[in-house]
Each structure stands twice: as C-alpha cells, then as structure tokens.
Design a protein around this motif. Structure first.
Motif, mmCIF file in Angstrom:
data_model
loop_
_atom_site.group_PDB
_atom_site.id
_atom_site.type_symbol
_atom_site.label_atom_id
_atom_site.label_comp_id
_atom_site.label_asym_id
_atom_site.label_seq_id
_atom_site.Cartn_x
_atom_site.Cartn_y
_atom_site.Cartn_z
ATOM 1 N N PRO A 1 0.815 -1.226 0.000
ATOM 2 C CA PRO A 1 0.000 0.000 0.000
ATOM 3 C C PRO A 1 0.844 1.270 0.000
ATOM 4 C CG PRO A 1 -0.898 -1.595 1.543
ATOM 5 C CD PRO A 1 0.405 -2.162 1.050
ATOM 6 N N GLU A 2 1.973 1.245 0.716
ATOM 7 C CA GLU A 2 2.801 2.444 0.788
ATOM 8 C C GLU A 2 3.529 2.725 -0.526
ATOM 9 O OE1 GLU A 2 4.909 -0.910 3.104
ATOM 10 O OE2 GLU A 2 2.869 -0.097 2.838
ATOM 11 N N ASP A 3 3.549 1.749 -1.440
ATOM 12 C CA ASP A 3 4.196 1.955 -2.736
ATOM 13 C C ASP A 3 3.225 2.457 -3.801
ATOM 14 O OD1 ASP A 3 6.612 1.106 -1.723
ATOM 15 O OD2 ASP A 3 6.250 -0.998 -2.228
ATOM 16 N N ILE A 4 1.957 2.593 -3.452
ATOM 17 C CA ILE A 4 0.941 3.077 -4.395
ATOM 18 C C ILE A 4 0.709 4.572 -4.147
ATOM 19 C CG2 ILE A 4 -1.450 2.850 -5.161
ATOM 20 C CD1 ILE A 4 -1.350 -0.062 -4.274
ATOM 21 N N THR A 5 0.738 5.352 -5.219
ATOM 22 C CA THR A 5 0.554 6.803 -5.112
ATOM 23 C C THR A 5 -0.684 7.218 -5.901
ATOM 24 O OG1 THR A 5 2.941 7.133 -4.930
ATOM 25 C CG2 THR A 5 1.612 9.050 -5.500
ATOM 26 N N GLN A 6 -1.619 7.868 -5.224
ATOM 27 C CA GLN A 6 -2.827 8.364 -5.875
ATOM 28 C C GLN A 6 -2.888 9.891 -5.900
ATOM 29 O OE1 GLN A 6 -6.383 5.360 -5.309
ATOM 30 N NE2 GLN A 6 -5.583 5.902 -3.296
ATOM 31 N N SER B 1 -16.341 5.716 -3.767
ATOM 32 C CA SER B 1 -15.035 5.767 -4.424
ATOM 33 C C SER B 1 -15.074 6.521 -5.743
ATOM 34 C CB SER B 1 -14.508 4.351 -4.652
ATOM 35 O OG SER B 1 -15.398 3.617 -5.474
ATOM 36 N N SER B 2 -16.254 6.791 -6.287
ATOM 37 C CA SER B 2 -16.343 7.507 -7.563
ATOM 38 C C SER B 2 -16.317 9.017 -7.374
ATOM 39 C CB SER B 2 -17.637 7.123 -8.292
ATOM 40 O OG SER B 2 -18.765 7.593 -7.568
ATOM 41 N N GLU B 3 -16.208 9.461 -6.151
ATOM 42 C CA GLU B 3 -16.189 10.898 -5.886
ATOM 43 C C GLU B 3 -14.972 11.239 -5.033
ATOM 44 O OE1 GLU B 3 -19.614 13.986 -4.808
ATOM 45 O OE2 GLU B 3 -19.128 12.710 -3.107
ATOM 46 N N VAL B 4 -14.253 12.297 -5.419
ATOM 47 C CA VAL B 4 -13.121 12.772 -4.632
ATOM 48 C C VAL B 4 -13.433 14.186 -4.176
ATOM 49 C CG1 VAL B 4 -11.893 13.516 -6.729
ATOM 50 C CG2 VAL B 4 -10.645 13.232 -4.591
ATOM 51 N N ILE B 5 -13.263 14.426 -2.876
ATOM 52 C CA ILE B 5 -13.512 15.736 -2.288
ATOM 53 C C ILE B 5 -12.261 16.140 -1.509
ATOM 54 C CG2 ILE B 5 -14.974 17.097 -0.747
ATOM 55 C CD1 ILE B 5 -17.188 15.046 -1.172
ATOM 56 N N LEU B 6 -11.705 17.293 -1.834
ATOM 57 C CA LEU B 6 -10.517 17.776 -1.145
ATOM 58 C C LEU B 6 -10.897 18.573 0.091
ATOM 59 C CD1 LEU B 6 -8.201 19.025 -4.054
ATOM 60 C CD2 LEU B 6 -8.289 16.773 -2.985
ATOM 61 N N GLU B 7 -10.119 18.372 1.155
ATOM 62 C CA GLU B 7 -10.281 19.185 2.359
ATOM 63 C C GLU B 7 -8.900 19.609 2.831
ATOM 64 O OE1 GLU B 7 -11.814 17.296 5.804
ATOM 65 O OE2 GLU B 7 -10.208 15.817 5.927
ATOM 66 N N ASN B 8 -8.857 20.711 3.535
ATOM 67 C CA ASN B 8 -7.578 21.198 4.051
ATOM 68 C C ASN B 8 -7.657 21.372 5.557
ATOM 69 O OD1 ASN B 8 -9.086 23.721 2.566
ATOM 70 N ND2 ASN B 8 -8.273 24.346 4.559
ATOM 71 N N THR C 1 2.478 25.039 8.635
ATOM 72 C CA THR C 1 2.267 23.848 7.813
ATOM 73 C C THR C 1 0.780 23.558 7.709
ATOM 74 O OG1 THR C 1 4.395 22.890 8.464
ATOM 75 C CG2 THR C 1 2.749 21.392 7.538
ATOM 76 N N ILE C 2 0.312 23.338 6.498
ATOM 77 C CA ILE C 2 -1.073 22.924 6.278
ATOM 78 C C ILE C 2 -1.060 21.645 5.451
ATOM 79 C CG2 ILE C 2 -1.959 25.281 6.387
ATOM 80 C CD1 ILE C 2 -2.218 25.211 3.334
ATOM 81 N N LYS C 3 -2.173 20.934 5.478
ATOM 82 C CA LYS C 3 -2.284 19.685 4.727
ATOM 83 C C LYS C 3 -3.573 19.692 3.920
ATOM 84 C CE LYS C 3 0.428 16.967 8.040
ATOM 85 N NZ LYS C 3 0.457 15.799 8.943
ATOM 86 N N ILE C 4 -3.471 19.139 2.720
ATOM 87 C CA ILE C 4 -4.630 18.987 1.833
ATOM 88 C C ILE C 4 -4.719 17.516 1.458
ATOM 89 C CG2 ILE C 4 -5.654 19.622 -0.380
ATOM 90 C CD1 ILE C 4 -4.099 22.217 -0.273
ATOM 91 N N LYS C 5 -5.930 16.963 1.590
ATOM 92 C CA LYS C 5 -6.073 15.542 1.262
ATOM 93 C C LYS C 5 -7.478 15.285 0.730
ATOM 94 C CE LYS C 5 -7.793 13.920 5.749
ATOM 95 N NZ LYS C 5 -7.607 12.947 6.839
ATOM 96 N N PRO C 6 -7.623 14.209 -0.062
ATOM 97 C CA PRO C 6 -8.964 13.800 -0.486
ATOM 98 C C PRO C 6 -9.645 13.036 0.652
ATOM 99 C CG PRO C 6 -7.286 12.431 -1.527
ATOM 100 C CD PRO C 6 -6.565 13.443 -0.721
ATOM 101 N N PHE D 1 -9.283 9.116 1.986
ATOM 102 C CA PHE D 1 -8.029 8.523 1.521
ATOM 103 C C PHE D 1 -6.925 8.896 2.503
ATOM 104 C CE2 PHE D 1 -10.733 8.913 -2.133
ATOM 105 C CZ PHE D 1 -10.500 7.765 -2.876
ATOM 106 N N ASN D 2 -5.941 8.009 2.607
ATOM 107 C CA ASN D 2 -4.879 8.235 3.581
ATOM 108 C C ASN D 2 -3.768 9.132 3.053
ATOM 109 O OD1 ASN D 2 -4.210 5.886 1.854
ATOM 110 N ND2 ASN D 2 -2.308 5.876 3.038
ATOM 111 N N GLU D 3 -3.746 9.384 1.743
ATOM 112 C CA GLU D 3 -2.686 10.212 1.166
ATOM 113 C C GLU D 3 -3.028 11.695 1.300
ATOM 114 O OE1 GLU D 3 -1.113 8.757 -2.634
ATOM 115 O OE2 GLU D 3 -2.520 7.095 -2.412
ATOM 116 N N GLU D 4 -1.973 12.538 1.342
ATOM 117 C CA GLU D 4 -2.171 13.971 1.538
ATOM 118 C C GLU D 4 -0.996 14.739 0.964
ATOM 119 O OE1 GLU D 4 -2.469 14.254 5.759
ATOM 120 O OE2 GLU D 4 -0.308 14.114 6.091
ATOM 121 N N VAL D 5 -1.208 16.047 0.823
ATOM 122 C CA VAL D 5 -0.149 16.962 0.405
ATOM 123 C C VAL D 5 0.209 17.827 1.612
ATOM 124 C CG1 VAL D 5 0.565 18.752 -1.216
ATOM 125 C CG2 VAL D 5 -1.106 17.022 -1.920
#
Length: 798
Positions: free
Chosen positions: A108-113, A379-386, A443-448, A451-455
């Motif tokens: 899982p940690e090797d997959i990037t979305q 899973s067909s919808e992605v919503i970003l939050e910060n 520092t701020i974070k943005i993520k869908p 999902f566990n991934e974030e910017v």
C-alpha cells in the motif's frame, strides 16, 4: 446675468481643466509605510526605492513606498527597487501510480494516488501562489472493511444472515481488489441508563421467555481486520443478541472507538470502510444525562480486552466530534439501516462527508449488494479538504474533472463519476493577506476525504526585504545613532522621528519648531500642504500617486501647471513647482508650441511655400490668395475649375471620365448640393472662393464653387444640369402628335359609318319579315267577348 454666466463658465473650466478629478489612490501610498518590510506587506504591487537620494525636499520617508511603475516614473532605477516575489518548490513529487490489476502486488505504501506529496511555498502579502494537484484512482487498491452491527433483540434474524457474510463478501470484493480485509464489532447500549433499576437477572438476560441473550454492553471488538473470511463466519456465528428498553441505540460510542482505536481494529493506510448496521435510531451528546453521565466524550480509545470500558463515564459523542474523528482517520461510513429510519440517517449522511446510506431488507439478506453499491458510490467521488489555515491565509480550488467538467468555489473541491484509472486535477491557489504575528513558517495539509494520502505544504512568509539583513543598527546617518539605516532610509528607534530620526516625539509640536516650517510670518505652516515634523515640512500625499507636493515649505507641486488639450504641459513636458519644463523642440507656458518646422514644409521643400511663416509647427500664410497647411492652395488661381471638373461631375451627377474611380480619386473635398445658382456661396466671405461653369459631353452646363475653408476643401454645386433643347425637336414632336390625332379621328369616323350601315340593313330585314307574315283569323271557340249587347224589347226600329 452675463457676468454671472461668465463666472460659472470660468469656474467650470478651472474645475475640469486646472484641477483634475481625484483618482482612486493606490494602497501603497495610503499605507504610509515607514520601512521596506511594512511596504511589501501592503500588497504585491508595492515596491520600495532604496536609492538614498530618491526623496525630494519635503517628501516623507513613506513616499519611498509606491507602485512599481510610479517609482520608475519618479526616477528610481529598477536596480534600486526592492520588490521580493513569492516562490514554490516541490520537496516530494512522486508520480501517481499507473498500474493495472494482475501486474504484480504492491505494498500500500508503494501506491501513489495524489501528486505532489510535499512542497514549500514562499508567500508575499497579496500575491497568490498556485500549484496543481493530481488524483488518480489506482487499480487494485487495498480495502479494509469493518462491519459494526447492532445486536439488540430486533436484529436477531439479521444476525443469522451476517454469519455467512465473511466468505461471500470476500468473494465479491475480490472482483474489485486482491487485497481485502474484513473485521466485525457489535454494540447495544450503555449499561448505565434508566432501565438498570430492573432486577439483576434482567440485566444478565434481557430477553423474554426462554431466549438465550447476552447481557447488554456498549461496544465489543469481536474480530480484528483479517483476510480470513472463514474466521469471520466462525466468530460471528458465536455471537448472541442482547436487548435494551429504549429504541435509540448507543452506536455513536461504538463508531468513536472504531475510529480512534486503530491498533485494536487493525486499520492499514488503505481505503477504510465502516459498515454501520442497525434498525433503530441513535443517542448523541447530552443523552447520557439520563443515566447521570455528564462528562463529554474525550474522543480517545478505551478498549480493554476488546470491550469499551468507559461507557458509564463518558457521554455519547456529538455528531461534529464524530465527523472530525472519522475525517482524521480517513474512514468512509456506510449506514446500512432499515427503511423506517432512512430519513434520519439521510440527514446524518449530509453532515458526515464521504458517507452513504443503504436500505437493508427485513433480514439483511441484501447486505452484500448494499456494501458493493455504497463502495462504488463513495469511491467515484473525490472531495478535497484542508487543515486549519493560519490567520490571514486563504485558499481557493478549481477542479478539472472527467469529460472536461470544471468547477470553482466549493464545487472546485470535488470531482464525481471517477472510475478506476481515471485521473483528475485541481488548481489550488493560496494567498496570504498579511504576515503572521510571529512570522514563523506554518504547515497545512490537503487531502482527499476518505483517503490516507495527503499533500503537506510548508508556508514561509516574506515579511522583510532582502536589504533588511544589511541594515546598520544605531547608524551615525540616523542622527547620532537614533535609528537603523536600512534599505536607503532610517528606521527610527522608539520615541524618535524625522527623516534622519533627528527629533524626539516630545518636540514635534513646539512653537519654535513650527516657525521654521513657515516661509514667512504671513503664510501657513508648510503652505497648508504638509505637516511640520521636527522643524521640517513633510508634505501631504495626494490620492493620485502621480501628483506630489514638494519644496522646503511644501509650496511646490507637480500638477498645477498650464494645460493644453486637457493634458498637463500639453503632454510635452513635466511640471516642476507649478512651471512647465518643456521637452526639446517645445516651448510655451503649456509646452504646446512646437519648434519643429518639418510640418511646415511645402512640396517644394520651402517653409510655408515661401508665402508664410511657421509658428508652433503651423503655417500662417502672409499672401491672402494662398491657404492650406503649407500655403500651397490657391482657390482663385487660373485652372482651378478645370482641375476639379471631372471629380465634381462624377460625385454630383455620376457621369464623366472618373465615374468608375470616383470614390478613390475624388474624396478630397466636401460636396454640398444646392437647388439653384442663387444658393451658391458669393464672394466676400472670409476665405477665397472660385465660381466655376463647366460643360459635359451632352452639352449640358453645371455650376459650382470651389473654396478652402481653413484646411477643409468645400465644393457647392447646383444639383440640376442646364441642358438647352435642339431647334428641330419641337416641330417634329408636334407633327408626330398631330398625325397620331388625325389617324385616330379617321378610324373613329370609319367605325361610325360601318355601324350605321349595319343598323340599316338589320332594320330593313325586320320590316321585310313583318310584311311576309300570314296570320290565322279564326276565332277561339272558348273566347268570350268582354262586351255584352242588350236589345231593348220596346225598340221598334224607330
């Protein structure tokens, strides 16, 4: 009245031309910045001039801060302008995974979305920094599903169907992912509620009759997430239902523990699904008071031996608290409920992002289809939050979704109808309105959502100019060390003012210092155009940054000079202390008189054709017969009429040799038509005039005048041609007409004669037939005469 009208006219002229309307002032001037650091925080358009000799007499230090174009016009070299710009740098920018199912299993940690993963932004006030965020749904992405079930007595038949859920659900989910884990938990209700006053035996077995039920409990983690579907079936098959007396259940306690007890549940950094199955409503914050529980839920894990041990101590969580914890732990919730409670849970779904509602059948037989449909929907919808933004920082989103669909504002945070393998992107714009109080990085974070991934974004704030670090503290330039000399100016220590920090704030309003700010005893302090600071005039600022007061006593300005064509100094000079300083080859009080004689050259290269003088770039003809810009036009000279004949003919009557090229060759004069010759202009006007009479190819005459009125050429022409008739035309016409008349009369007489002859023949024929007619004289036997004859019997013929 005439005097009053004249006064009003003069005042209007002065208002419109002498004193232009105020323009909207720029933010740089209004900020009154005392240092370069203050200046650049005003806005992205502001710059600071570091040139030590930039300021004119009377100008305050704050006038170093201005818009970049204005600084350039005021003479500040671009190399002396401090204007730091924002920037961005990607620290981790791993590309999204392009992987198809069956290509080999990845961790899982090797997959990037989500791309990028980490970057740093340097923000200057008012200047946005934008970057693109990519999101791509990976093929064969791992899924964790935790089934949380209500085990109150009303769910008895549902439990029977769930006992075989593990293997069946594993089979269906294998169509979506090869890495699937499932877990199970159950809940009933807090054990400290009003019904606990019943007998202890009722608590041990809350069901009626001979039903074998377990005692009530708040939440139990039955099975940690596992990839063994058979183990799920076995452990769930060992569960027994329980019971309670009120309809709402304690499901919120269970959801909170599932969300925060990651190690006990076994959550991985993959897609996390929580299926919440019940046929009842829910208790929420405040309901615990019914059992004497007043402490708010602390949102922490309290599992011992897989049982929630603090249900009697903490109240139910609030909906907002649940939303926060579910979001923090990237958990997407599926509410599998009976149709009776669909409206309640649909309202709850609207409050919990990335959640779905499915309707259970009476015995939960459709639960697998319900889970599959809900997962596909989520899973067909992605919503970003910060995360929470620092004070003064704003963020804006713009989405570019599937099939060219775009969104802005709140709709710019989301994309819908995304299939596995689809890639969408978002443009994210971050703007700082001000520097934080401490000026430290944030520092701020943005993520869908879900999902566990974030910017991760580190924000650095540009709060000082680069020249600030070269500042000299307690510099001698700043009046014996009363300030720091930086960026070409003194930044005064506290309690000191003035351009060189030469005065104390206690001395600013003294009468002795005010005297040095007057030109003489009869004038105002700083000419009423500035403030006396430390015995020196600091001139006021204008709304228009192009306009400035200056001088030792602010007696000068650069906007009250003469104007021409509504332009200051005619647009050919600049205003200094209310006097126009003209550019080269220009003179006059308003710089409106050109010294260039090239505009006066005639075609023979003589100035004004040798018949005038060149004044301010314009010929003034001394010979009254000649006119025009270069004194070359002579309307009364011989040959003028012949020169313009063809053009007048084609434009007035559409005839002549130039009728086909008239528009191209003959548009050099203004044509005015008149009805007759009396309407033509007559000699004696202010400009020379030539009367012309010309004949066309048909021997018709036309009359016109040619004149030059200043620079305009005018032709007045009689609109009708004067064409004399020929000598033989009238008799011929008269003869023709007479012949036609005679022929007509002859034809009429012949027709009349023929008609008379015809009538007579017809009448004779009628008479002849009448004479030849034979009539029968016999009487009609039934005829009775209308006359009756009576004989007198006494009549004897006598």
């Amino acid at each position: 009245n005439d005097y009053k009208s004249l006064s009003v006219t003069v005042l209007r002229y002065i208002k419109c031309n002498r004193f232009p309307q105020k323009l909207k002032g720029n933010e740089c001037i209004k900020a009154n910045a005392k240092s370069c650091g203050e200046c650049i925080q005003v806005g992205a358009k502001c710059g600071w001039c570091m040139d030590p000799g930039f300021l004119k007499q009377g100008e305050a230090t704050s006038t170093r801060c201005d818009e970049l174009e204005s600084l350039r016009k005021r003479g500040c070299s671009s190399t002396k302008v401090e204007n730091p710009r924002g920037s961005q740098r990607a620290l981790k920018n791993k590309a999204v995974t392009n992987r198809n199912k069956g290509e080999g299993k990845l961790r899982p940690e090797d997959i990037t979305q989500v791309q990028p993963q980490k970057l740093t932004l340097s923000l200057r006030s008012g200047e946005p920094q934008s970057f693109n965020l990519k999101f791509k749904r990976a093929e064969d992405y791992p899924i964790d599903l935790y089934y949380l079930m209500d085990l109150s007595y009303s769910m008895k038949d549902d439990l029977e169907n769930v006992k075989n859920l593990g293997t069946h659900l594993m089979l269906e989910m294998s169509k979506i992912t090869t890495d699937f884990k499932i877990g199970f938990g159950s809940f009933v209700e807090k054990t400290v509620m009003p019904y606990i006053s019943t007998t202890p035996a009722k608590l041990l077995n809350p069901c009626t009759g001979d039903q074998n039920c377990t005692s009530p409990f708040s939440y139990k983690n039955v099975l940690k997430l596992t990839s063994n579907g058979q183990e799920f079936n076995t452990l769930v098959g060992q569960q027994h239902i329980s019971g309670n007396l009120d309809s709402p259940e304690g499901g919120f306690d269970a959801i909170m523990q599932v969300a925060v007890c990651g190690e006990h549940i076994g959550w991985r950094n993959v897609t996390r699904l929580l299926v919440f199955s019940t046929d009842a409503g829910f208790h929420f914050a405040g309901d615990g008071k019914l059992g004497g529980i007043v402490l708010p839920n602390d949102g922490k894990c309290h599992l011992e031996n897989n049982m929630y041990t603090m249900s009697h101590y903490y109240d139910y969580p609030s909906i907002a608290h649940l939303v926060q914890k579910l979001s923090d732990n990237n958990i997407q919730t599926i509410f599998a409920i009976t149709e009776e409670f669909q409206p309640v849970y649909k309202e709850l779904k609207n409050l919990i992002p990335k959640s779905a509602v499915g309707i259970l059948s009476a015995n939960s037989s459709n639960v697998i289809n319900l889970i599959i449909d809900a997962y596909n929907s989520l899973s067909s919808e992605v919503i970003l939050e910060n995360s929470k933004l620092p004070e003064g920082v704003t963020i804006m989103y713009q989405s570019r979704c599937k099939n060219g669909v775009t969104g802005e504002g709140e709709m710019g945070r989301k994309c819908s109808n995304i299939s596995i393998g689809d890639e969408v992107s978002f443009t994210i714009r971050i703007t700082a309105k001000q520097c934080p109080k401490m000026g430290k990085p944030e520092t701020i974070k943005i993520k869908p959502l879900g999902f566990n991934e974030e910017v991760e974004i580190t924000l650095n704030f540009i709060c000082e100019c680069d020249c600030h670090k070269d500042g000299i503290e307690n510099s001698d330039i700043c009046h014996n060390g009363n300030g720091t000399y930086e960026c070409g100016a003194c930044r005064c220590n506290e309690g000191r003012i003035g351009r060189q920090c030469e005065c104390s704030t206690n001395e600013v309003t003294s009468e002795d210092l005010d005297k040095s700010c007057r030109k003489d005893n009869g004038t105002d302090i700083c000419s009423n155009n500035g403030d006396c600071v430390c015995g020196t005039c600091e001139c006021k600022k204008r709304e228009n940054p192009e306009e400035r007061y200056s001088g030792m006593f602010c007696e000068c300005d650069n906007f009250n000079c003469d104007r021409s064509n509504n332009k200051l100094c005619g647009g050919h000079g600049h205003c200094e202390c209310r006097v126009c300083i003209c550019d080269a080859n220009w003179t006059g009080s308003a710089c409106d008189c050109s010294l260039d004689t090239t505009t006066c050259l005639a075609s023979n290269k003589q100035i004004c054709n040798g018949r005038g003088t060149c004044e301010c770039g314009t010929c003034k003809c001394t010979d009254p017969k000649f006119q025009g810009p270069s004194c070359e036009i002579c309307p009364t000279c011989p040959g003028v009429c012949t020169e313009h004949k063809e053009c007048v003919q084609c434009r007035a009557f559409g005839t002549g040799e130039k009728k086909d090229t008239c528009e191209r060759d003959c548009s050099y004069f203004n044509l005015i038509k008149v009805k007759d010759r009396d309407k033509l202009p007559q000699p004696g006007q202010a400009f020379p005039l030539m009367h012309c009479k010309e004949r066309d190819a048909n021997d018709c005459w036309f009359y016109y005048t040619y004149a030059v009125n200043k620079t305009e050429k005018e032709v007045h022409v009689v609109e009708t041609l004067d064409c004399p008739a020929g000598p033989d035309i009238i008799p011929i016409v008269a003869g023709v007409v007479a012949g036609i008349v005679l022929i007509g009369l002859a034809l009429l007489l012949i027709w009349k004669l023929l008609m008379i002859i015809h009538d007579r023949r017809e009448f004779a024929k009628f008479e002849k037939e009448k004479m030849n007619a034979k009539w029968d004289t016999g009487e009609n036997p039934i005829y009775k005469s209308a006359v009756t004859t009576v004989v007198n019997p006494k009549y004897e013929g006598k």
